[in-house]
Design a protein around this motif. Structure first.
Motif, PDB file in Angstrom:
ATOM      1  N   UNK A 111      49.006  40.088  38.673  1.00  0.00           N
ATOM      2  CA  UNK A 111      48.351  38.984  39.395  1.00  0.00           C
ATOM      3  C   UNK A 111      46.942  39.396  39.831  1.00  0.00           C
ATOM      4  N   UNK A 112      46.830  40.601  40.367  1.00  0.00           N
ATOM      5  CA  UNK A 112      45.512  41.080  40.807  1.00  0.00           C
ATOM      6  C   UNK A 112      44.532  41.154  39.641  1.00  0.00           C
ATOM      7  N   UNK A 113      45.014  41.615  38.494  1.00  0.00           N
ATOM      8  CA  UNK A 113      44.146  41.715  37.312  1.00  0.00           C
ATOM      9  C   UNK A 113      43.703  40.332  36.849  1.00  0.00           C
ATOM     10  N   UNK A 114      44.606  39.350  36.901  1.00  0.00           N
ATOM     11  CA  UNK A 114      44.251  37.997  36.462  1.00  0.00           C
ATOM     12  C   UNK A 114      43.167  37.408  37.357  1.00  0.00           C
ATOM     13  N   UNK A 115      43.287  37.592  38.668  1.00  0.00           N
ATOM     14  CA  UNK A 115      42.281  37.062  39.580  1.00  0.00           C
ATOM     15  C   UNK A 115      40.956  37.806  39.445  1.00  0.00           C
ATOM     16  N   UNK A 116      41.020  39.092  39.128  1.00  0.00           N
ATOM     17  CA  UNK A 116      39.796  39.885  38.964  1.00  0.00           C
ATOM     18  C   UNK A 116      38.999  39.420  37.760  1.00  0.00           C
ATOM     19  N   UNK A 117      39.663  38.859  36.739  1.00  0.00           N
ATOM     20  CA  UNK A 117      38.979  38.433  35.517  1.00  0.00           C
ATOM     21  C   UNK A 117      38.345  37.061  35.639  1.00  0.00           C
ATOM     22  N   UNK A 118      38.549  36.374  36.765  1.00  0.00           N
ATOM     23  CA  UNK A 118      38.017  35.026  36.928  1.00  0.00           C
ATOM     24  C   UNK A 118      36.519  35.011  36.818  1.00  0.00           C
TER      25      UNK A 118
END
Length: 118
Positions: A111-118
């Motif tokens: 989840x953290x990685x997905x939000x970081x890629x925004x």
């Protein structure tokens, strides 16, 4: 990371419930759970969530149309896989992946990685 609203796309009800429990224990809320590509696209079109977790294989149906819709809407997502599947199409190669079985230790970094890629 803060509380997020999450769309779960998973065709196995027990797995979906377990994932919902993990997400809620982490302080997130689940807006909806979908078992098919058609339902997931309908939910995506409604909006109202921050991120989606997509099982790549929904009863033999590929989740890529949902991933394409989310990407067009600029909504981050995580791919979930049981392992024995083809790699994602090239345009989704950089999307974070959670290997099943789900564990809190696997869900949080994805989840953290997905939000970081925004």
């Amino acid at each position: 990371m803060g509380q997020r609203t999450i769309l779960v796309v998973e065709d196995e009800p027990l797995i979906a419930m377990m994932l919902e429990d993990f997400l809620e224990s982490l302080g997130h809320s689940v807006t909806a759970t979908c078992e098919s590509v058609q339902d997931a696209i309908a939910e995506a079109d409604k909006g109202g969530f921050d991120l989606a977790i997509l099982d790549v294989n929904l009863k033999g149906e590929s989740v890529w149309p949902v991933a394409e819709r989310l990407r067009a809407m600029r909504i981050p997502f995580v791919l979930a896989t049981g392992g024995h599947v083809d790699p994602p199409p090239a345009q989704f190669a950089n999307v974070p992946v959670i290997e099943k079985p789900y564990t809190v230790d696997r869900v949080t970094p994805a989840l953290e990685a997905a939000f970081a890629k925004q």
